[in-house]
Design an enzyme around this catalytic site. Structure first.
Site, PDB file in Angstrom:
ATOM      1  N   CYS A  84       0.844  -1.205   0.000  1.00 26.22           N
ATOM      2  CA  CYS A  84       0.000   0.000   0.000  1.00 26.22           C
ATOM      3  C   CYS A  84       0.874   1.247   0.000  1.00 26.22           C
ATOM      4  CB  CYS A  84      -0.888  -0.038   1.245  1.00 26.22           C
ATOM      5  SG  CYS A  84      -1.849   1.458   1.518  1.00 26.22           S
ATOM      6  N   TYR A 318      -4.458  32.700   4.359  1.00 24.89           N
ATOM      7  CA  TYR A 318      -5.056  31.510   3.714  1.00 24.89           C
ATOM      8  C   TYR A 318      -6.038  30.940   4.736  1.00 24.89           C
ATOM      9  CZ  TYR A 318      -1.141  31.463   0.315  1.00 24.89           C
ATOM     10  OH  TYR A 318      -0.222  31.769  -0.664  1.00 24.89           O
ATOM     11  N   CYS A 414       3.140  22.822   5.669  1.00 26.88           N
ATOM     12  CA  CYS A 414       3.069  21.359   5.572  1.00 26.88           C
ATOM     13  C   CYS A 414       4.167  20.815   4.661  1.00 26.88           C
ATOM     14  CB  CYS A 414       1.690  20.921   5.076  1.00 26.88           C
ATOM     15  SG  CYS A 414       1.271  21.558   3.448  1.00 26.88           S
TER      16      CYS A 414
END
Length: 458
Positions: A84, A318, A414
């Site tokens: 996966c 944002y 991030c």
């Protein structure tokens, strides 16, 4: 035959020592300075690798066996981890993951941003780094005429069928299994992205961490959904906490999950959840952090770095659905939020009303266009907060922030690479980085979130 510049060739077996990890969890070995990326290798390990691809500046290899293991190596608890593509680091102990992520942030800031003399604090991790995701987005397909649901294998569009994902809430797993069962029972075809045939593309499950309310979103290629009434009835009967069942229609040939049209099949348009004491309405397509416990940690750190006394005007450049803005509004004189997605702005306005917050204003637009207009109206930002997408801040926004000269900037990121690039620009244009706090929002994966405090130089 080997190229003069490339020290390896395809299918060659070589002995290597792994020196580093990439941001997506691959081991890095170097042959005469030539990097070879190998899934499964950990820093400090030695082993044999088969070269599967040799490009001009880097190559890929397959790990054939280890002769020396890292003390941080652990057995991945997930049975499909090696197939996966959802997680990258289950074979590395959690302490090892946190240490690697801190090292990655320090090295990226130094290499791309030239930032070397700023404290990068140890990563704030989780006490329980499993079962943390409150949102599942699972592709649906067919294999040998059988409906399957799971994540894509790494670098492929082959779905690895799964019964359980141990970084997602158990209830979300239950709903995914149930949708798969109902699709088989009622003859709903899974989507095939090669032929663009089939009906059911994704199931998206959202859960309120604190309210336990659940939303099920069925993403279909067209409006038609066979046995729709029966499927809705069974979902209602078999998911005790379900408050919303939604169909999203995405007719395009794309790997983007959602289409433009969303229709509530049963129940409410939104579910609710809390981060700290702030309540949020979450619709099918609204952005809401998938790890609420660590989101609270992240936002509290952003609030600390903003150093608010109640007199400050803050711009959240944002703002999304207002998550950070509403945290800041508790301590600020006024918060102005700007966001390019109209639905997100209406969500932010609704969330402000929901929490009786009257000192927050939200507008639709690009921050680099709206902020100079605000400044022309006499609005001076004492603090600017940015939480941009992975690509980082728009260059015009960086220029606008420099022209506005706020006393402080709080940068939530991030992506360490785009963060380093943007910090380089800001430090070359009048700002100083004071400290960096990494927060592990996504255990078992290569992702790391950071909060950065910047101040205007005197």
């Amino acid at each position: 035959m080997k190229n003069d510049q490339i020290p390896v060739e395809k299918n060659e077996l070589i002995d290597v020592t792994f020196e580093d990890l990439t941001h997506d969890g691959a081991g890095v070995a170097k042959i005469n300075g030539y990097p070879l990326f190998v899934k499964g290798g950990l820093p400090g390990e030695k082993g044999q690798v088969k070269v599967v691809q040799a490009k001009k500046n880097y190559g890929f290899g397959r790990l054939m066996g280890l002769t020396k293991e890292s003390p941080d190596r652990v057995a991945p608890p997930c049975p499909i981890f090696h197939r996966c593509g959802g997680c990258q680091l289950q074979h590395l102990s959690y302490e090892g993951q946190l240490a690697q992520k801190q090292k990655q942030v320090e090295e990226t800031l130094a290499r791309i941003g030239g930032i070397t003399d700023v404290p990068v604090h140890p990563v704030i991790g989780m006490d329980e780094p499993w079962r943390y995701r409150n949102k599942s987005q699972v592709p649906i397909g067919e294999q040998k005429g059988h409906v399957v649901a799971g994540f894509f294998a790494e670098r492929s569009h082959e779905i690895v069928d799964m019964e359980s994902c141990i970084i997602q809430h158990e209830e979300n797993d239950h709903v995914v299994r149930l949708v798969k069962e109902l699709a088989r029972k009622y003859g709903v075809r899974g989507y095939d992205d090669k032929t663009h045939k089939g009906t059911l593309r994704h199931v998206v499950v959202r859960q309120g961490k604190h309210t336990k309310e659940m939303m099920v979103v069925l993403v279909t290629k067209g409006k038609e959904l066979a046995n729709k009434k029966n499927i809705i009835q069974e979902l209602r009967e078999r998911i005790p906490n379900v408050k919303s069942i939604v169909q999203n229609i995405n007719p395009k040939r794309t790997n983007v999950i959602f289409g433009e049209k969303t229709e509530v099949l049963w129940g409410e348009e939104v579910i609710y959840d809390y981060i700290g004491d702030i309540k949020f309405a979450i619709s099918a397509r609204s952005f809401y952090q998938v790890n609420p416990d660590q989101t609270k940690v992240l936002y509290e750190k952003a609030l600390e770095y903003a150093q608010l006394t109640g007199k400050e005007t803050v711009i959240d450049a944002y703002c999304g659905i207002g998550t950070i803005s509403l945290f800041l509004a508790k301590e600020a004189k006024h918060v102005y939020g700007v966001e390019v997605v109209p639905e997100a702005v209406s969500d932010a306005q609704r969330n402000a009303r929901l929490n009786h917050v009257e000192n927050a204003t939200f507008v639709i637009g690009e921050a680099e266009g709206v902020m100079p207009w605000w400044q022309a109206q006499g609005i001076r930002a004492d603090v600017i907060v940015v939480d941009p997408p992975r690509k980082g801040c728009d260059e015009n926004l960086l220029k606008t922030m420099v022209l506005m000269k706020p006393e402080r900037i709080v940068y939530v990121s991030c992506n360490p690479a785009s963060l380093a690039r943007d910090l380089k620009y800001l430090t070359e244009n009048g700002f100083e980085v004071k400290e960096v706090q990494p927060v592990d929002m996504f255990p078992q994966t290569g992702h790391i979130e950071n909060v950065v405090a910047l101040e205007l130089k005197n």
